[in-house]
Enzyme design. Sequence first.
Site, PDB file in Angstrom:
ATOM      1  N   GLU A   1       0.842  -1.193   0.000  1.00  0.00           N
ATOM      2  CA  GLU A   1       0.000   0.000   0.000  1.00  0.00           C
ATOM      3  C   GLU A   1       0.880   1.246   0.000  1.00  0.00           C
ATOM      4  O   GLU A   1       1.972   1.237   0.549  1.00  0.00           O
ATOM      5  CB  GLU A   1      -0.912  -0.031   1.228  1.00  0.00           C
ATOM      6  CG  GLU A   1      -1.815   1.163   1.388  1.00  0.00           C
ATOM      7  CD  GLU A   1      -2.878   1.314   0.301  1.00  0.00           C
ATOM      8  OE1 GLU A   1      -2.504   1.528  -0.867  1.00  0.00           O
ATOM      9  OE2 GLU A   1      -4.072   1.250   0.621  1.00  0.00           O
TER      10      GLU A   1
ATOM     11  N   ASP B   1      -3.598   5.933   6.252  1.00  0.00           N
ATOM     12  CA  ASP B   1      -4.118   7.180   6.805  1.00  0.00           C
ATOM     13  C   ASP B   1      -5.001   6.808   7.999  1.00  0.00           C
ATOM     14  O   ASP B   1      -4.495   6.468   9.056  1.00  0.00           O
ATOM     15  CB  ASP B   1      -4.891   7.906   5.693  1.00  0.00           C
ATOM     16  CG  ASP B   1      -5.078   9.377   5.943  1.00  0.00           C
ATOM     17  OD1 ASP B   1      -5.097   9.791   7.109  1.00  0.00           O
ATOM     18  OD2 ASP B   1      -5.228  10.120   4.965  1.00  0.00           O
TER      19      ASP B   1
ATOM     20  N   PHE C   1      -0.717  16.738   3.023  1.00  0.00           N
ATOM     21  CA  PHE C   1      -1.244  16.201   1.763  1.00  0.00           C
ATOM     22  C   PHE C   1      -0.050  15.950   0.852  1.00  0.00           C
ATOM     23  O   PHE C   1       0.574  16.884   0.370  1.00  0.00           O
ATOM     24  CB  PHE C   1      -2.213  17.190   1.120  1.00  0.00           C
ATOM     25  CG  PHE C   1      -3.082  16.548   0.079  1.00  0.00           C
ATOM     26  CD1 PHE C   1      -2.551  15.892  -1.021  1.00  0.00           C
ATOM     27  CD2 PHE C   1      -4.462  16.599   0.203  1.00  0.00           C
ATOM     28  CE1 PHE C   1      -3.346  15.294  -1.975  1.00  0.00           C
ATOM     29  CE2 PHE C   1      -5.288  16.010  -0.754  1.00  0.00           C
ATOM     30  CZ  PHE C   1      -4.724  15.363  -1.834  1.00  0.00           C
ATOM     31  N   VAL C   2       0.275  14.672   0.655  1.00  0.00           N
ATOM     32  CA  VAL C   2       1.473  14.321  -0.106  1.00  0.00           C
ATOM     33  C   VAL C   2       1.137  13.807  -1.504  1.00  0.00           C
ATOM     34  O   VAL C   2       0.093  13.197  -1.724  1.00  0.00           O
ATOM     35  CB  VAL C   2       2.341  13.294   0.656  1.00  0.00           C
ATOM     36  CG1 VAL C   2       3.000  13.937   1.863  1.00  0.00           C
ATOM     37  CG2 VAL C   2       1.541  12.073   1.077  1.00  0.00           C
TER      38      VAL C   2
END
Length: 179
Positions: A98, A102, A151-152
Site C-alpha cells: 500500500e 491514513d 497532503f502528499v
Amino acid sequence: MHKDCERIMLTEEQLRARVKEVALEIDKLYEGKRPLVVGILKGSIIFYSDFIRHLTVPVELDFMAVSSYGSGAVSSGKLNIKKDLDRDVKGRDVIIVEDIIDSGFTLANLKVLLSERGAASVRIVTLLNKLERREYDIEPDFNCFDIENEFVIGYGLDYNEHYRSLPYIGILKRSVYEK
C-alpha cells in the site's frame, strides 16, 4: 521541484534506499516460500514495482482496487472493491503493498477480508504511515516512512489523478486543493 509543491518531503534517493532496505527484510522472512504480493491500485504502483524488483524470493503478483472514499475527501465508512484479486488466497502467504496508511479503515477491513478468505498469513508493507490520522487499530508489518499529517503527492500518490509520476514525495500546496 514541481510548482504545486510546497516542499520535497522525501527525495528520490531516500525512497530508493529505504524501499530496497524493506524488501531485503521481507526477503529474509519469506525465504523458502512463494508469497502472493498484492498491490493496491492505483497509488502503490510505483512503490510496488520498485519493491518487487528488490525481492529475490519467488513471488506471484496480483492487484486490488479498493477504497473507502467515493469522489469525496472523507471516508464513506464502507469498503468498496473496484477490482478483486485474480488468484485465490486460501492457504497463501499474502503481502499487501500500500502507498499510505491514513485512517486505517481500508487496510483494517482488507486484512480481515483476506483472512476470512483463508489466507495463511496477511502482512502489510506500506510506503508511508500517517500515525496522526489513525482511527482504526491497524499497523503495517513493514513501513518505509512515518510522515506528518500533510497532503502528499508523487511516487504514485496523486491529487485528482495528477502528480503520480513525480520521482519524489512532495507536500502539495494548500492553494491547489483548497480552491
